[in-house]
Motif scaffolding. Sequence first.
Motif: not given
Lengths: 185, 147
Positions: A114-115, A117-120, A122-124, A145, A160-161, B17-20, B29, B31-32
């Motif tokens: 999970v680390n 992954l891009s945010q996109d 991750l949500f997918d 998350v 961030i989101f 922002h990339l998650a990690g 972007r 807001d997912r």
Amino acid sequence: MAAEKGEKGAAAKEVAGERMVTLESSDGEEFHMSEAAAQLSTLLRHVIEGGGIDNGIPLPKVAARTLEKVIMYCEKHAKAAAKSDSDPSAAAGSSSDNTAAASEDLEKWDRKLVNGLSQDALFDLIVAADYLVIDGLLDATCRKVADMMKGKTPDEIRKIFNILNDFTKEEEEEMRREYAWAFDD
Amino acid sequence: MPLKVISGCRSTERVNHLAGSGEEELTPRVDRLSALSDALLHHIMLFMEVWEVVRMCVLSQRWRDLWASAPCIDVRVRRYSDAPRDFAKFVHCLLLIGEVLALVDTLRRRSPSEDDEDFDDDDVKMWICNAIKRKARVIQLNGHLNL
């Protein structure tokens, strides 16, 4: 190897002695997955048990890039489960150290997944894990998350989101009063 | 932690922002997070401290009442946490607030330890009564409530 679970749909093919299922992503790509791994998804388990999947299982809600990750997760966890099932020392109950270490390794693997992954992405993956009903994957992604939000101010979380603050000034004042007990004001 | 009041992100400043990895790109972007279902947001909240969950009410209208319908309220405090200073008051407000309307499935309570100077049995009984009235689904009260 995966234990046989009785008669399944005709489309479950065999590769190197392991029963495989074919999945089709929303963007038309075909993937193969061991049946043991597919069992981790409650949805797929029911589809397989129902039979009649000659041309594979279409997943119109899951894109190829996401399905790839889903399969990685399921194969990894199915192999880990099979390994601990067939481990004689585990059966004898004498290697709690081994099982604890294996479990920790698996958790590390999940975190690494999970680390990366891009945010996109991750949500997918969250949406896919929810749709396919894969509890462990849903937990791992949701936990990620949650970790992204821990210790952050509301302002930081919004950034961030990309959350738009749609309160009016008056509403914000009201919130501040109403929820003063939740903040260290 | 002070309650900060700010305006939303301007679109030119939105970052991906990339998650990690901590890398950023200046890309518009969406807001997912807020777009997820209530059930999924509640699932995410399971992995957060209860006060962190409540504080999310200020993020946007979408989040305002979300915490109150969360099926699980876990009031355990870990030693390294940044819980509100007056935690006793926090818990009182949490369980008495009118918006808590989720269903009762489970009610668990550990017996209080010696450290529980801030709470007594009457407090806990009152919480339990209110929780049942409010039909909270899970309330797990552990003994470690002294900060």
